[in-house]
Design a protein around this motif. Structure first.
Motif, PDB file in Angstrom:
ATOM      1  N   MET A 442       0.863  -1.176   0.000  1.00  0.00           N
ATOM      2  CA  MET A 442       0.000   0.000   0.000  1.00  0.00           C
ATOM      3  C   MET A 442       0.902   1.229   0.000  1.00  0.00           C
ATOM      4  O   MET A 442       1.802   1.362   0.840  1.00  0.00           O
ATOM      5  CB  MET A 442      -0.944   0.033   1.195  1.00  0.00           C
ATOM      6  CG  MET A 442      -1.798   1.292   1.228  1.00  0.00           C
ATOM      7  SD  MET A 442      -3.206   1.240   2.350  1.00  0.00           S
ATOM      8  CE  MET A 442      -4.443   0.503   1.279  1.00  0.00           C
ATOM      9  N   LEU A 443       0.664   2.124  -0.953  1.00  0.00           N
ATOM     10  CA  LEU A 443       1.514   3.292  -1.140  1.00  0.00           C
ATOM     11  C   LEU A 443       1.207   4.378  -0.112  1.00  0.00           C
ATOM     12  O   LEU A 443       0.154   4.364   0.543  1.00  0.00           O
ATOM     13  CB  LEU A 443       1.306   3.848  -2.551  1.00  0.00           C
ATOM     14  CG  LEU A 443       1.629   2.903  -3.712  1.00  0.00           C
ATOM     15  CD1 LEU A 443       1.399   3.612  -5.042  1.00  0.00           C
ATOM     16  CD2 LEU A 443       3.054   2.392  -3.627  1.00  0.00           C
ATOM     17  N   PRO A 444       2.111   5.353   0.031  1.00  0.00           N
ATOM     18  CA  PRO A 444       1.837   6.494   0.912  1.00  0.00           C
ATOM     19  C   PRO A 444       0.687   7.335   0.380  1.00  0.00           C
ATOM     20  O   PRO A 444       0.286   7.220  -0.778  1.00  0.00           O
ATOM     21  CB  PRO A 444       3.154   7.264   0.905  1.00  0.00           C
ATOM     22  CG  PRO A 444       3.843   6.839  -0.349  1.00  0.00           C
ATOM     23  CD  PRO A 444       3.441   5.427  -0.597  1.00  0.00           C
ATOM     24  N   THR A 466      -1.481  -0.922  -4.129  1.00  0.00           N
ATOM     25  CA  THR A 466      -2.670  -0.099  -3.924  1.00  0.00           C
ATOM     26  C   THR A 466      -2.272   1.322  -3.580  1.00  0.00           C
ATOM     27  O   THR A 466      -1.412   1.552  -2.729  1.00  0.00           O
ATOM     28  CB  THR A 466      -3.539  -0.671  -2.793  1.00  0.00           C
ATOM     29  OG1 THR A 466      -4.063  -1.927  -3.204  1.00  0.00           O
ATOM     30  CG2 THR A 466      -4.699   0.261  -2.466  1.00  0.00           C
ATOM     31  N   SER A 467      -2.936   2.283  -4.242  1.00  0.00           N
ATOM     32  CA  SER A 467      -2.759   3.690  -3.900  1.00  0.00           C
ATOM     33  C   SER A 467      -4.044   4.204  -3.254  1.00  0.00           C
ATOM     34  O   SER A 467      -5.078   4.272  -3.918  1.00  0.00           O
ATOM     35  CB  SER A 467      -2.440   4.522  -5.141  1.00  0.00           C
ATOM     36  OG  SER A 467      -2.400   5.899  -4.807  1.00  0.00           O
ATOM     37  N   ILE A 497      -7.041  -7.261  -7.985  1.00  0.00           N
ATOM     38  CA  ILE A 497      -6.613  -6.173  -8.868  1.00  0.00           C
ATOM     39  C   ILE A 497      -5.113  -5.982  -8.652  1.00  0.00           C
ATOM     40  O   ILE A 497      -4.654  -5.826  -7.520  1.00  0.00           O
ATOM     41  CB  ILE A 497      -7.376  -4.871  -8.579  1.00  0.00           C
ATOM     42  CG1 ILE A 497      -8.875  -5.071  -8.860  1.00  0.00           C
ATOM     43  CG2 ILE A 497      -6.821  -3.713  -9.398  1.00  0.00           C
ATOM     44  CD1 ILE A 497      -9.739  -3.889  -8.475  1.00  0.00           C
ATOM     45  N   ALA A 498      -4.353  -6.004  -9.729  1.00  0.00           N
ATOM     46  CA  ALA A 498      -2.892  -5.933  -9.591  1.00  0.00           C
ATOM     47  C   ALA A 498      -2.439  -4.574  -9.071  1.00  0.00           C
ATOM     48  O   ALA A 498      -1.561  -4.508  -8.202  1.00  0.00           O
ATOM     49  CB  ALA A 498      -2.220  -6.245 -10.919  1.00  0.00           C
ATOM     50  N   PHE A 499      -2.998  -3.482  -9.591  1.00  0.00           N
ATOM     51  CA  PHE A 499      -2.595  -2.156  -9.113  1.00  0.00           C
ATOM     52  C   PHE A 499      -3.668  -1.136  -9.462  1.00  0.00           C
ATOM     53  O   PHE A 499      -4.514  -1.370 -10.327  1.00  0.00           O
ATOM     54  CB  PHE A 499      -1.246  -1.727  -9.710  1.00  0.00           C
ATOM     55  CG  PHE A 499      -1.275  -1.487 -11.195  1.00  0.00           C
ATOM     56  CD1 PHE A 499      -1.517  -0.223 -11.712  1.00  0.00           C
ATOM     57  CD2 PHE A 499      -1.068  -2.528 -12.088  1.00  0.00           C
ATOM     58  CE1 PHE A 499      -1.559   0.003 -13.080  1.00  0.00           C
ATOM     59  CE2 PHE A 499      -1.097  -2.327 -13.456  1.00  0.00           C
ATOM     60  CZ  PHE A 499      -1.347  -1.057 -13.951  1.00  0.00           C
TER      61      PHE A 499
END
Length: 763
Positions: A442-444, A466-467, A497-499
């Motif tokens: 999980m991104l910032p 994930t964003s 879901i990949a991204f």
């Protein structure tokens, strides 16, 4: 260390009583003269000081005594040669330890010191002990440093000075004295020498700091035990951990040398804790830009909340890298998702905010939001518990003013969402073994140029990257492999879901995505897809296919080039628009699709590879280029390669602009499409009105809006088969579906014409 003991090396020469045939009067090499029959030497059996002794009358400038045996000398080994001597009569000479250095070829090693310090004999009958140390290194106290070439020596002594004196010599000793130099040769200082106590309760900060200050280039030995640090410590010298460290979560251990995961595993004896402490140091400036996992596999039973691990930073924008290892998820309830159901209010005037949120204290940042009128991949970006409000990553296209929402907080192996901003972070050559238990990254919340490169994501159950906010600006995914845990699940039933991307300028390159529900959900524009392979088929026949890449911002200004798009389609939507009806905005388009391989197998015939799905009326396409691609369906034809999904609305065909479908190849496609399309029509009976029907070939079921050219093939004729010279006029958008062209002639005419027809206004 004594190699005479540990390795069974024979160092001591035989006593003189055993015979003088192994004692040379020259260098000690094979064939040199011995004292066995020398006229100036004899064995004395009962010397009052020595017992058995060798008596020599000095006759040469340098009278030599060498043992002819090959005494071994290994790298890092130090030998002490000792002799006791006394003058008996005549002139008083000087005495020194001496040797002859030999290499592995049994040749002499030149250029090294082969004699020790001279000691003068000053009185008769006085026993004098002489010694010298020989070894590989030029260390303090080493009299004869021989380097690494010498592997053995012939050792003994020299008599120098005036001739004519008689000297008696006791048995010569050769001893391993490597232990004299052990601490210096190993290059360590021991923290215990500076007050450290490995009892787990004594504060050892001062002792470690003192040892570090005294190391002077040497390593720091941390012996067995448990050593407590009560405050953060930076070591300038590399530590050797035989014991372990203990400290509070907010106490940092920064290693300037030996900064890698193995050092921290040695320090803490626990892989997850070692990773946490190493990452904590990485963001607190250890003079290193990257954390090397050293190819290790870290067994994880819980998510890594990276901001909580660091603790003292919420914003970090200096390039840092985690590289070279595996993160392996093990069964644990800590991977279970947290699910909260709440009611909330929504208004399109604040289209990324929910208000009056019940149960808000139990909702976590990074939660996936689902419910009526919500597009895919909408997340909680921030929460204000006191105000009962939260901010969403995207607007909602058709939410009621008051309704129920479900907030699902999935768990991630590496969770950066606690950082309000992080930029330039890189994950390189790391394998995420999710094992159907955890999502990966999980991104910032905000930031830019987060990079994931050369990584593998295995058995991902829900999400790869994930964003939850805009931390995906300039996201880079290079040369990565994504594999879902849903390999045997029908395509339309998959949840993975990949991204996803909420910002602009993502670069997705040379990566592979295997059997996800969707490969990517992307808002924003400026995205580049090159050299990828995503495939989303299943094991069933006549099966529906799902979107691989979904663009949720209408005018994407993006490029899809050189990819292998397998059993999936490209979808353009506007589901992240609080006012999805067309307004003052760009509509769908800005997409270039060039040089790709499109493939379907065992797919339902109504499946397509390019789909536009408007969530409100009035939209159209402005700027779409589909060129140089290959489309192929096997085990059943597809009707078309493109379509409009009219679940919510259709397109306004009267406003289509600048659309190109050309240079593509079609196999297993019933109705290929072209824009412009060039077709030949034949009117076999004379008529004033000819109806040309290109509808089968027009993309998206579009109108026949423009005729670019008409070329008549052969003569035009009247009903009497006489050639006539006449010019028709064109009626565009003809017919009930506006997808035909009518040519109107001044008189009844028959013949053939090639027409180039478009669904758009190209200007």
């Amino acid at each position: 260390m004594n190699k005479a003991i540990t390795e069974g090396l024979v160092l001591m020469p035989p006593a003189f009583v055993s015979g003088l045939g192994v004692w040379s009067s020259e260098d000690g090499t094979p064939g040199s003269a011995t004292y066995a029959s020398a006229g100036n030497a004899a064995f004395v059996a009962a010397d009052p000081d020595f017992g058995g002794a060798l008596e020599i009358v000095k006759q040469d400038t340098t009278t030599k005594l060498r043992y002819m045996g090959e005494t071994p000398l290994q790298p890092g080994m130090y030998l002490q040669i000792t002799a006791r001597v006394k003058a008996v009569s005549g002139n008083l000479p000087s005495v020194r330890i001496a040797g002859w250095a030999g290499n592995s070829s049994l040749n002499h090693v030149g250029g090294v010191t082969e004699t020790g310090p001279e000691v003068a004999l000053t009185a008769y009958g006085e026993v004098v002990e002489i010694s010298a140390i020989v070894g590989t290194g030029a260390r303090g106290g080493v009299d004869m440093p021989w380097g690494l070439e010498a592997v053995y020596g012939h050792f003994g002594l020299d008599l120098v000075g005036a001739n004519g004196g008689t000297v008696r010599i006791d048995d010569i000793k050769v001893e391993d004295v490597t232990t004299f130099f052990l601490a210096e040769s190993v290059g360590v200082v021991d923290v215990r020498d500076y007050g450290a106590v490995g009892d787990g309760v004594t504060d050892c900060n001062a002792a470690f700091e003192a040892a570090d200050a005294a190391a002077d280039g040497r390593k720091i030995m941390v012996p067995e035990g448990t050593y407590l640090l009560t405050s953060s410590l930076t070591l300038l010298h590399e530590p050797i951990f035989e014991g372990t460290m203990t400290m509070a979560d907010d106490v940092r251990l920064a290693l300037r040398r030996g900064y890698h995961l193995n050092s921290y595993i040695d320090a803490f004896g626990d892989e997850p804790l070692a990773f946490k402490k190493a990452f904590q140091a990485l963001l607190n400036f250890t003079d290193h830009d990257s954390l090397d996992l050293c190819g290790r596999r870290i067994e994880l039973t819980a998510p890594m909340d990276l901001q909580a691990i660091v603790g003292n930073k919420e914003v970090f924008e200096v390039r840092r890298i985690i590289r070279n290892g595996q993160l392996n998820c093990q069964p644990s309830t800590d991977w279970d998702a947290d699910v909260v159901t709440s009611t909330a209010s929504y208004s399109t005037s604040s289209d990324k905010q929910l208000t009056n949120v019940t149960n808000i204290a139990n909702i976590a940042v990074g939660s996936l939001v689902t419910g009526n009128g919500i597009g895919r991949e909408v997340y909680v970006r921030s929460i204000d518990v006191g105000a009962q409000t939260l901010v969403l990553s995207q607007p909602l296209y058709d939410a009621d003013s008051n309704q129920t929402y479900t907030f699902t907080r999935n768990k991630y192996v590496l969770d950066f969402s606690g950082f309000s901003k992080m930029s330039q972070f890189i994950i390189d050559d790391v394998e995420f073994l999710c094992n159907g238990l955890a999502s990966a990254i999980m991104l910032p919340i905000t930031g830019n140029t987060f990079q994931v490169r050369d990584c593998h994501f295995k058995s991902v159950p829900l999400r790869g990257v994930t964003s939850p906010g805009s931390g995906c600006q300039d996201l880079v995914i290079d040369r990565c492999f994504f594999v879902s845990s849903e390999q045997s699940v029908r395509a339309e039933n998959r949840l993975s879901i990949a991204f996803n991307v909420n910002a602009n300028d993502a670069k997705i390159r040379e990566s592979r995505f295997q059997r996800f529900g969707h490969t990517g959900i992307l808002f924003g524009s400026g995205h580049l897809f090159t050299g990828n392979h995503w495939f989303q088929g299943d094991n069933d026949a006549d099966s529906p296919r799902m979107a691989g890449v979904v663009f949720t911002y209408p005018n994407v200004n993006s490029v899809i080039t050189g990819n292998y798009i397998d059993n999936a389609f490209i979808e353009m939507t506007n589901e992240h628009d609080a006012n999805p009806d067309f307004g003052v905005e760009f509509s769908f388009g800005g997409l270039t699709v060039t040089g790709n391989i499109f493939r379907m197998s065992d797919a339902a015939d109504w499946s397509s590879w390019i789909v536009v799905k408007p969530y409100g009326p009035g939209h159209f396409i402005q700027g779409l280029s589909v060129t140089g691609n290959t489309f192929k369906s096997i085990n059943g034809n597809l009707d078309r390669i493109e379509k409009v999904d009219t679940t919510f609305a259709t397109l306004d065909m009267s406003r289509m602009r600048n659309i190109v479908f050309e240079g593509n190849t079609f196999n297993g496609v019933s109705d290929p499409c072209f824009n412009p399309v060039s077709l030949e029509f034949t009117q076999s009976s004379a008529a004033t009105n000819w109806t040309l029907d290109p509808s089968r070939y027009l993309p998206f079921g579009g109108w026949a809006r423009t005729v670019e050219s008409l070329v008549f093939v052969g003569p035009l004729q009247n009903s009497g088969n006489n050639a006539v010279g006449t010019i028709p006029y064109v009626t565009n958008n003809y017919g009930s579906s506006s997808n035909q062209i009518q040519l109107t002639f001044p008189q009844s005419t028959k013949g053939s014409v090639r027409a180039m027809i478009r669904i758009d206004n190209p200007i």
